[in-house]
Design an enzyme around this catalytic site. Structure first.
Site, PDB file in Angstrom:
ATOM      1  N   ILE A 176      42.566  34.696   1.637  1.00 31.69           N
ATOM      2  CA  ILE A 176      43.741  35.291   0.982  1.00 31.69           C
ATOM      3  C   ILE A 176      43.545  35.421  -0.532  1.00 31.69           C
ATOM      4  CG2 ILE A 176      45.110  33.201   0.542  1.00 31.69           C
ATOM      5  CD1 ILE A 176      47.545  34.805   1.653  1.00 31.69           C
ATOM      6  N   ASN A 227      53.163  22.312  -1.096  1.00 33.74           N
ATOM      7  CA  ASN A 227      53.933  21.130  -0.671  1.00 33.74           C
ATOM      8  C   ASN A 227      55.066  20.898  -1.665  1.00 33.74           C
ATOM      9  OD1 ASN A 227      52.910  19.516  -2.892  1.00 33.74           O
ATOM     10  ND2 ASN A 227      50.985  19.455  -1.748  1.00 33.74           N
ATOM     11  N   VAL A 285      44.875  26.274   1.918  1.00 34.84           N
ATOM     12  CA  VAL A 285      45.037  27.525   1.183  1.00 34.84           C
ATOM     13  C   VAL A 285      45.568  27.236  -0.229  1.00 34.84           C
ATOM     14  CG1 VAL A 285      47.375  28.105   2.005  1.00 34.84           C
ATOM     15  CG2 VAL A 285      45.770  29.930   1.479  1.00 34.84           C
ATOM     16  N   ASP A 286      46.347  26.173  -0.377  1.00 32.85           N
ATOM     17  CA  ASP A 286      46.875  25.745  -1.680  1.00 32.85           C
ATOM     18  C   ASP A 286      45.725  25.437  -2.646  1.00 32.85           C
ATOM     19  OD1 ASP A 286      48.738  24.967  -3.563  1.00 32.85           O
ATOM     20  OD2 ASP A 286      49.284  23.082  -2.577  1.00 32.85           O
ATOM     21  N   SER A 329      52.214  26.425   7.438  1.00 34.20           N
ATOM     22  CA  SER A 329      52.304  25.196   8.256  1.00 34.20           C
ATOM     23  C   SER A 329      51.280  25.115   9.394  1.00 34.20           C
ATOM     24  CB  SER A 329      53.716  24.999   8.852  1.00 34.20           C
ATOM     25  OG  SER A 329      54.639  24.674   7.839  1.00 34.20           O
ATOM     26  N   VAL A 340      47.033  21.997   7.746  1.00 35.48           N
ATOM     27  CA  VAL A 340      47.244  20.556   7.551  1.00 35.48           C
ATOM     28  C   VAL A 340      48.569  20.105   8.177  1.00 35.48           C
ATOM     29  CG1 VAL A 340      47.587  18.759   5.787  1.00 35.48           C
ATOM     30  CG2 VAL A 340      45.879  20.545   5.416  1.00 35.48           C
ATOM     31  N   TYR A 341      49.596  20.928   8.099  1.00 32.74           N
ATOM     32  CA  TYR A 341      50.916  20.552   8.616  1.00 32.74           C
ATOM     33  C   TYR A 341      51.025  20.684  10.136  1.00 32.74           C
ATOM     34  CZ  TYR A 341      52.892  19.927   3.904  1.00 32.74           C
ATOM     35  OH  TYR A 341      53.179  19.475   2.638  1.00 32.74           O
TER      36      TYR A 341
HETATM   37  N1  AR6 Z   1      42.820  32.189   3.102  1.00 29.41           N
HETATM   38  C1  AR6 Z   1      43.613  32.401   4.164  1.00 29.41           C
HETATM   39  N2  AR6 Z   1      44.030  31.418   4.982  1.00 29.41           N
HETATM   40  C2  AR6 Z   1      43.611  30.161   4.715  1.00 29.41           C
HETATM   41  C3  AR6 Z   1      42.778  29.852   3.629  1.00 29.41           C
HETATM   42  C4  AR6 Z   1      42.374  30.929   2.783  1.00 29.41           C
HETATM   43  N3  AR6 Z   1      41.597  30.747   1.714  1.00 29.41           N
HETATM   44  N4  AR6 Z   1      42.542  28.506   3.628  1.00 29.41           N
HETATM   45  C5  AR6 Z   1      43.191  28.006   4.701  1.00 29.41           C
HETATM   46  N5  AR6 Z   1      43.840  28.999   5.369  1.00 29.41           N
HETATM   47  P1  AR6 Z   1      47.097  24.963   5.183  1.00 29.41           P
HETATM   48  P2  AR6 Z   1      49.856  24.049   5.711  1.00 29.41           P
HETATM   49  C6  AR6 Z   1      44.682  28.932   6.567  1.00 29.41           C
HETATM   50  O1  AR6 Z   1      46.555  23.655   5.626  1.00 29.41           O
HETATM   51  O2  AR6 Z   1      49.533  23.787   7.131  1.00 29.41           O
HETATM   52  C7  AR6 Z   1      47.853  21.635   1.516  1.00 29.41           C
HETATM   53  O3  AR6 Z   1      47.178  20.442   1.158  1.00 29.41           O
HETATM   54  C8  AR6 Z   1      44.530  27.755   7.484  1.00 29.41           C
HETATM   55  O4  AR6 Z   1      43.452  27.964   8.376  1.00 29.41           O
HETATM   56  O5  AR6 Z   1      46.526  25.542   3.950  1.00 29.41           O
HETATM   57  O6  AR6 Z   1      51.143  24.744   5.386  1.00 29.41           O
HETATM   58  C9  AR6 Z   1      49.161  21.804   0.759  1.00 29.41           C
HETATM   59  O7  AR6 Z   1      49.081  21.281  -0.546  1.00 29.41           O
HETATM   60  C10 AR6 Z   1      45.869  27.761   8.212  1.00 29.41           C
HETATM   61  O8  AR6 Z   1      45.869  28.735   9.276  1.00 29.41           O
HETATM   62  O9  AR6 Z   1      48.719  24.880   4.932  1.00 29.41           O
HETATM   63  C11 AR6 Z   1      50.119  21.056   1.620  1.00 29.41           C
HETATM   64  O10 AR6 Z   1      50.089  19.678   1.331  1.00 29.41           O
HETATM   65  C12 AR6 Z   1      46.848  28.252   7.146  1.00 29.41           C
HETATM   66  O11 AR6 Z   1      46.034  28.836   6.119  1.00 29.41           O
HETATM   67  C13 AR6 Z   1      49.621  21.300   3.013  1.00 29.41           C
HETATM   68  O12 AR6 Z   1      48.228  21.571   2.882  1.00 29.41           O
HETATM   69  C14 AR6 Z   1      47.697  27.160   6.525  1.00 29.41           C
HETATM   70  O13 AR6 Z   1      46.946  25.969   6.405  1.00 29.41           O
HETATM   71  C15 AR6 Z   1      50.260  22.520   3.653  1.00 29.41           C
HETATM   72  O14 AR6 Z   1      49.831  22.636   4.980  1.00 29.41           O
END
Ligand code: AR6
Length: 287
Positions: A12, A25, A34-35, A119, A122-123
């Site tokens: 993204i 978060n 992604v954050d 979500s 990690v969530y």
């Molecule tokens: N581009 C697109 N999608 C991505 C990327 C990227 N670069 N990186 C990961 N994803 P997550 P959450 C996908 O864990 O579950 C963080 O530590 C990933 O495969 O990023 O809402 C925050 O600070 C998944 O499908 O977000 C919070 O503490 C989706 O993005 C916590 O994680 C979301 O995964 C939030 O957890």
């Protein structure tokens, strides 16, 4: 409303859109997933703006914007999804993330917005339900955003998102295209996955000109179907389970019936092909 929704496989942070959405978060000071990727690519300016604009962080289900720093986008819209792993399981909160992010996009005048699957990492929100919440909420939220892109990091997730997007936001088919033969769904499908395959083929052939004869049409359809389901469309009554056609609701969801295609689906398409040719040849083209 007039929003165009597409699914993309990729990172993204590389998206050239007005705003990218961050799955943040409550603290809003960066993190993993992604954050982490967004803060790394956007640079210090994103964090500084988070601190300045959100001194107390952000509530779960809410959204707010910052600069996008060094990212190609202009803004980052941060939203906080419910932490399913920690017991936050109210789907309303997850839907609220998409709704609030689109409201913030309208506030800042963003016309193109890319979303990750909030979500779903990690969530640990169950994947199929996370996808359903994303596409159905975007479908029912009125917005001035014109282009929404759902970006998936993994190929498997992308395929699942793609088939739900084809179902709720079928792309337009060009006049005289093979895709137009799929515009009207048949009265009865073989199994529940066949409706998904029908829509996937419609999207794949949206801009493909009709071949000159129906016996060229048949192998085109069979080959494309095999590419999509990843298995031969053999003359058999054994159903094929296609994971990305399974929205996670029932036992037979996601099943495709090859014999239905050979006995019903493809004959319907050939009938329509011949009807389209009749119409074309009866036009007073040659004067
Ligand atoms: N581009 C697109 N999608 C991505 C990327 C990227 N670069 N990186 C990961 N994803 P997550 P959450 C996908 O864990 O579950 C963080 O530590 C990933 O495969 O990023 O809402 C925050 O600070 C998944 O499908 O977000 C919070 O503490 C989706 O993005 C916590 O994680 C979301 O995964 C939030 O957890």
């Amino acid at each position: 409303h007039m929003v165009t929704v597409t699914a993309v496989h990729g990172d993204i942070t590389r998206q050239r859109v007005d705003a990218i959405v961050n799955a943040a978060n409550n603290a809003m000071r960066g993190g993993g997933g992604v954050d982490g990727a967004i803060h790394r690519a956007g640079g210090r300016a994103v964090l500084d703006d988070c601190i300045a604009r959100f001194p107390n962080g952000l509530r779960t289900g809410d959204a707010g914007w910052t600069t996008a720093g060094d990212l190609p986008a202009t803004w980052v819209i941060h939203t906080v999804g419910p932490n399913y792993a920690a017991g936050e399981r109210d789907r309303e909160l997850l839907e609220s993330c998409y709704r609030r992010a689109l409201e913030v996009a309208d506030e800042i005048g963003a016309r193109s917005v890319s979303f990750p699957l909030i979500s779903a990492g990690v969530y640990a929100w169950p994947l199929n339900d996370a996808i359903d919440a994303a596409v159905t909420t975007i479908a029912k939220t009125p917005t001035r955003v014109e282009e929404v892109v759902l970006v998936s990091f993994s190929e498997d997730t992308h395929r699942r998102v793609q088939s739900q997007v084809h179902r709720l936001f079928p792309p337009p088919t060009e006049p005289g295209s093979v895709g137009q033969l799929f515009d009207r769904p048949p009265a009865q499908m073989g199994m529940r996955g066949d409706a998904y395959l029908w829509l996937a083929l419609r999207a794949e052939f949206a801009a493909t000109p009709l071949p000159s004869t129906w016996f060229e049409l048949r192998p085109m359809v069979v080959q494309a179907a095999e590419g999509i389901i990843g298995a031969p469309l053999a003359h058999t009554d054994d159903p094929i389970h296609v994971p990305e056609f399974d929205p996670g609701h029932g036992m037979s969801a996601g099943n495709v019936l090859p014999s239905w295609w050979h006995q019903t689906g493809i004959p319907i398409l050939i009938d329509r092909f011949e009807a389209a040719q009749q119409t074309n040849s009866s036009e007073p083209a040659e004067g």
